[in-house]
Design a protein around this motif. Sequence first.
Motif, PDB file in Angstrom:
ATOM      1  N   ILE A 212       0.857  -1.291  -0.031  1.00 43.96           N
ATOM      2  CA  ILE A 212      -0.106   0.109   0.158  1.00 43.96           C
ATOM      3  C   ILE A 212       0.955   1.234   0.064  1.00 43.96           C
ATOM      4  CG2 ILE A 212      -1.474   1.383   1.314  1.00 43.96           C
ATOM      5  CD1 ILE A 212      -2.884  -1.089   2.324  1.00 43.96           C
ATOM      6  N   ASP A 213       0.711   2.256  -1.055  1.00 45.78           N
ATOM      7  CA  ASP A 213       1.298   3.367  -0.888  1.00 45.78           C
ATOM      8  C   ASP A 213       0.380   4.601  -0.309  1.00 45.78           C
ATOM      9  OD1 ASP A 213       3.719   2.142  -1.866  1.00 45.78           O
ATOM     10  OD2 ASP A 213       3.227   2.951  -3.989  1.00 45.78           O
ATOM     11  N   LEU A 214       0.719   5.119   0.577  1.00 44.95           N
ATOM     12  CA  LEU A 214       0.085   6.452   0.855  1.00 44.95           C
ATOM     13  C   LEU A 214       0.859   7.802   0.472  1.00 44.95           C
ATOM     14  CD1 LEU A 214      -0.644   5.235   4.765  1.00 44.95           C
ATOM     15  CD2 LEU A 214      -2.143   4.947   2.444  1.00 44.95           C
ATOM     16  N   ARG A 215       0.198   8.347  -0.278  1.00 44.28           N
ATOM     17  CA  ARG A 215       0.754   9.663  -0.804  1.00 44.28           C
ATOM     18  C   ARG A 215       0.347  10.756   0.254  1.00 44.28           C
ATOM     19  NH1 ARG A 215      -0.571   6.842  -4.550  1.00 44.28           N
ATOM     20  NH2 ARG A 215       0.918   6.148  -6.360  1.00 44.28           N
ATOM     21  N   LEU A 216       1.393  11.237   0.620  1.00 55.66           N
ATOM     22  CA  LEU A 216       1.332  12.265   1.941  1.00 55.66           C
ATOM     23  C   LEU A 216       2.211  13.674   1.648  1.00 55.66           C
ATOM     24  CD1 LEU A 216       2.318   9.894   4.826  1.00 55.66           C
ATOM     25  CD2 LEU A 216      -0.071  10.552   4.108  1.00 55.66           C
ATOM     26  N   PRO A 217       1.580  14.713   2.233  1.00 61.48           N
ATOM     27  CA  PRO A 217       2.487  15.850   2.012  1.00 61.48           C
ATOM     28  C   PRO A 217       3.874  15.745   2.582  1.00 61.48           C
ATOM     29  CG  PRO A 217       0.344  16.240   2.880  1.00 61.48           C
ATOM     30  CD  PRO A 217       0.509  14.818   2.623  1.00 61.48           C
ATOM     31  N   SER A 218       4.947  16.248   1.917  1.00 58.07           N
ATOM     32  CA  SER A 218       6.316  16.192   2.586  1.00 58.07           C
ATOM     33  C   SER A 218       6.405  16.581   4.061  1.00 58.07           C
ATOM     34  CB  SER A 218       7.097  16.860   1.604  1.00 58.07           C
ATOM     35  OG  SER A 218       7.297  16.365   0.361  1.00 58.07           O
ATOM     36  N   VAL A 219       5.435  17.786   4.389  1.00 55.43           N
ATOM     37  CA  VAL A 219       5.727  17.877   5.851  1.00 55.43           C
ATOM     38  C   VAL A 219       5.198  16.834   6.658  1.00 55.43           C
ATOM     39  CG1 VAL A 219       3.375  18.867   5.875  1.00 55.43           C
ATOM     40  CG2 VAL A 219       5.071  19.878   7.352  1.00 55.43           C
ATOM     41  N   ILE A 220       4.389  15.910   6.476  1.00 58.16           N
ATOM     42  CA  ILE A 220       4.182  14.888   7.399  1.00 58.16           C
ATOM     43  C   ILE A 220       5.411  13.933   7.515  1.00 58.16           C
ATOM     44  CG2 ILE A 220       2.612  12.714   7.422  1.00 58.16           C
ATOM     45  CD1 ILE A 220       1.403  15.576   7.407  1.00 58.16           C
ATOM     46  N   ARG A 221       6.095  13.724   6.385  1.00 57.55           N
ATOM     47  CA  ARG A 221       7.328  12.657   6.790  1.00 57.55           C
ATOM     48  C   ARG A 221       8.201  13.584   7.766  1.00 57.55           C
ATOM     49  NH1 ARG A 221      11.499  10.550   2.160  1.00 57.55           N
ATOM     50  NH2 ARG A 221      12.956   9.575   3.473  1.00 57.55           N
ATOM     51  N   TYR A 222       8.381  14.866   7.504  1.00 59.52           N
ATOM     52  CA  TYR A 222       9.418  15.873   8.463  1.00 59.52           C
ATOM     53  C   TYR A 222       8.840  15.399   9.853  1.00 59.52           C
ATOM     54  CZ  TYR A 222      11.571  19.640  10.433  1.00 59.52           C
ATOM     55  OH  TYR A 222      12.440  20.545  11.112  1.00 59.52           O
ATOM     56  N   GLN A 223       7.590  15.630  10.276  1.00 62.90           N
ATOM     57  CA  GLN A 223       6.864  15.607  11.339  1.00 62.90           C
ATOM     58  C   GLN A 223       7.337  14.201  12.162  1.00 62.90           C
ATOM     59  OE1 GLN A 223       3.013  16.442  10.915  1.00 62.90           O
ATOM     60  NE2 GLN A 223       3.048  18.628  11.022  1.00 62.90           N
ATOM     61  N   ILE A 224       7.050  13.130  11.186  1.00 60.46           N
ATOM     62  CA  ILE A 224       7.399  11.839  11.719  1.00 60.46           C
ATOM     63  C   ILE A 224       8.722  11.670  12.054  1.00 60.46           C
ATOM     64  CG2 ILE A 224       7.174   9.495  11.255  1.00 60.46           C
ATOM     65  CD1 ILE A 224       4.286  10.061  10.142  1.00 60.46           C
ATOM     66  N   GLU A 225       9.641  11.896  10.983  1.00 62.79           N
ATOM     67  CA  GLU A 225      11.195  11.647  11.405  1.00 62.79           C
ATOM     68  C   GLU A 225      11.831  12.482  12.448  1.00 62.79           C
ATOM     69  OE1 GLU A 225      12.578  11.672   7.178  1.00 62.79           O
ATOM     70  OE2 GLU A 225      12.189   9.442   7.096  1.00 62.79           O
ATOM     71  N   SER A 226      11.512  13.940  12.155  1.00 64.94           N
ATOM     72  CA  SER A 226      12.037  14.933  13.026  1.00 64.94           C
ATOM     73  C   SER A 226      11.533  14.961  14.715  1.00 64.94           C
ATOM     74  CB  SER A 226      12.219  16.393  12.380  1.00 64.94           C
ATOM     75  OG  SER A 226      10.860  16.707  12.424  1.00 64.94           O
ATOM     76  N   GLN A 227      10.257  14.938  14.533  1.00 66.78           N
ATOM     77  CA  GLN A 227       9.692  15.203  15.934  1.00 66.78           C
ATOM     78  C   GLN A 227       9.233  13.780  16.638  1.00 66.78           C
ATOM     79  OE1 GLN A 227       6.167  17.749  14.882  1.00 66.78           O
ATOM     80  NE2 GLN A 227       7.512  19.141  13.978  1.00 66.78           N
ATOM     81  N   LYS A 228       9.856  12.968  15.899  1.00 68.23           N
ATOM     82  CA  LYS A 228       9.585  11.517  16.547  1.00 68.23           C
ATOM     83  C   LYS A 228       7.932  11.074  16.734  1.00 68.23           C
ATOM     84  CE  LYS A 228      14.050  10.955  16.290  1.00 68.23           C
ATOM     85  NZ  LYS A 228      14.608  10.527  15.042  1.00 68.23           N
ATOM     86  N   VAL A 229       7.104  11.460  15.706  1.00 73.49           N
ATOM     87  CA  VAL A 229       5.867  11.302  15.945  1.00 73.49           C
ATOM     88  C   VAL A 229       5.802   9.728  15.693  1.00 73.49           C
ATOM     89  CG1 VAL A 229       3.593  11.895  15.146  1.00 73.49           C
ATOM     90  CG2 VAL A 229       4.931  13.695  15.496  1.00 73.49           C
ATOM     91  N   ASP A 230       5.060   9.097  16.309  1.00 70.90           N
ATOM     92  CA  ASP A 230       4.562   7.502  16.152  1.00 70.90           C
ATOM     93  C   ASP A 230       3.948   7.608  14.707  1.00 70.90           C
ATOM     94  OD1 ASP A 230       4.978   4.849  16.841  1.00 70.90           O
ATOM     95  OD2 ASP A 230       2.629   5.041  16.849  1.00 70.90           O
ATOM     96  N   LEU A 231       4.154   6.777  13.721  1.00 72.96           N
ATOM     97  CA  LEU A 231       3.510   6.663  12.624  1.00 72.96           C
ATOM     98  C   LEU A 231       1.977   6.124  12.818  1.00 72.96           C
ATOM     99  CD1 LEU A 231       3.178   6.900   9.367  1.00 72.96           C
ATOM    100  CD2 LEU A 231       4.415   4.744   9.571  1.00 72.96           C
ATOM    101  N   LEU A 232       1.909   5.320  13.659  1.00 74.30           N
ATOM    102  CA  LEU A 232       0.453   4.838  14.003  1.00 74.30           C
ATOM    103  C   LEU A 232      -0.068   5.757  14.571  1.00 74.30           C
ATOM    104  CD1 LEU A 232      -1.364   2.148  13.740  1.00 74.30           C
ATOM    105  CD2 LEU A 232      -0.401   1.203  15.958  1.00 74.30           C
ATOM    106  N   GLU A 233       0.188   6.372  15.634  1.00 76.04           N
ATOM    107  CA  GLU A 233      -0.480   7.515  16.085  1.00 76.04           C
ATOM    108  C   GLU A 233      -0.631   8.411  15.403  1.00 76.04           C
ATOM    109  OE1 GLU A 233       0.954  11.024  19.337  1.00 76.04           O
ATOM    110  OE2 GLU A 233       1.611   8.912  19.875  1.00 76.04           O
ATOM    111  N   TRP A 234      -0.016   8.905  14.334  1.00 75.91           N
ATOM    112  CA  TRP A 234      -0.340   9.987  13.461  1.00 75.91           C
ATOM    113  C   TRP A 234      -1.378   9.385  12.361  1.00 75.91           C
ATOM    114  CZ3 TRP A 234      -0.610  10.651   8.284  1.00 75.91           C
ATOM    115  CH2 TRP A 234      -0.783  11.902   7.695  1.00 75.91           C
TER     116      TRP A 234
END
Length: 178
Positions: free
Chosen positions: A142-164
């Motif tokens: 499954i490919d989820l197309r997301l705004p690039s800012v989401i990747r930044y939030q998840i990687e830099s702010q350590k937001v849990d992907l499942l939580e997001w």
Amino acid sequence: MNQALITIVLHAIKEQYVSEKAFYSGQLDISSQSWDRWKKGEHGLKPDNMSIVSRLFTDYEWMLVQKVSRNAEIFPEVANEPVREYHFLKYQVAKKWLETGVAKISWKSSEKTTQVIEHRKPATTTLRLVVNYEFWSYEDIIDLRLPSVIRYQIESQKVDLLEWLSENDPDTIQTMQK
């Protein structure tokens, strides 16, 4: 031709290509008249072209498209919003895969591909979830197309992907991309 299928395909083209014309002329090599007749459900596409259309989706996603298209013939609420139903299913499956730990995730960015395809939308970020069944070439993706800012939030702010994913439904994510 099933109108729900057409609607979902048109949405996928909008997500991935700069225009419908870029897709039907560059990928399918058909005229605007043929494309318009297909969109209106007046005639189908050749099997080779339907194969190209199906590649807008992973195999697993294409199966979901078929299910939504079938359900649209039965349920008016699905027929009214097939794209919403399709995205809802994708996100529900993605969350279940993440909850159970069966999927491996990776990020793909169209900016980093070495082969530049001029008709594709630039700078898209895709979260890819893969379930591998340990058999050659058998895996669900499954490919989820997301705004690039989401990747930044998840990687830099350590937001849990499942939580997001739990906090953001497909409607919210679609709105972010516009």
